[in-house]
Design a protein around this motif. Sequence first.
Motif, mmCIF file in Angstrom:
data_model
loop_
_atom_site.group_PDB
_atom_site.id
_atom_site.type_symbol
_atom_site.label_atom_id
_atom_site.label_comp_id
_atom_site.label_asym_id
_atom_site.label_seq_id
_atom_site.Cartn_x
_atom_site.Cartn_y
_atom_site.Cartn_z
ATOM 1 N N THR A 241 -4.062 4.170 -5.097
ATOM 2 C CA THR A 241 -4.292 3.728 -3.735
ATOM 3 C C THR A 241 -4.354 4.964 -2.855
ATOM 4 N N ASP B 238 -7.576 -3.189 0.908
ATOM 5 C CA ASP B 238 -6.458 -4.112 0.728
ATOM 6 C C ASP B 238 -6.464 -5.212 1.784
ATOM 7 N N CYS C 144 0.853 -1.186 0.000
ATOM 8 C CA CYS C 144 0.000 0.000 0.000
ATOM 9 C C CYS C 144 0.885 1.231 0.000
ATOM 10 N N ARG D 162 -7.730 0.445 -2.588
ATOM 11 C CA ARG D 162 -7.349 0.409 -3.999
ATOM 12 C C ARG D 162 -8.553 0.902 -4.785
#
Length: 159
Positions: free
Chosen positions: A155, A114, A38, A142
């Motif tokens: 993201t 995520d 991430c 996302r």
Amino acid sequence: MVIRRGLYALGALVVTAGCSAGGQAPEHRDARRPSGSCVSTVSRDALPTWARAGFSDDGSGVPHVFGERGDILAVLFEYPPKASSDPDDGTKILWVSRLPQQPMRPLTIEARLDGTATSVTREITGGAGPSSVDLPKAGCWRLTLNWSGHTDAMTLTFV
């Protein structure tokens, strides 16, 4: 000597990559991220000229995130974005499209948290522009963004 040559080669590679991306930072053109990673690259640099409408200056200092293809920009008026299950308590985000839009076509946001099965879909009436985005949980989201026949992704980490 070897280290210096390596640094010069790296510098040449960065300059070349920057030029090939049409003057846009390479990480904004195609920032492919490994699965499970991430990374939300928030910039406070000047906004690109195509995203400055409505700003009295170049937008320096305003947090923003480029889509992976560089076709859309999220200007974060609340940073960091805050998660909320209350639809009336969304994070203010200005979506700016680099590509032409078709009038009154919505911006659809497909968001996936995520590492979970949690996903939500949000629709911004009228396409890219001002919005209030509510995502129900904190974490790395996302986003797949679809508008006027265009698609990009990014993201964003919500707290």
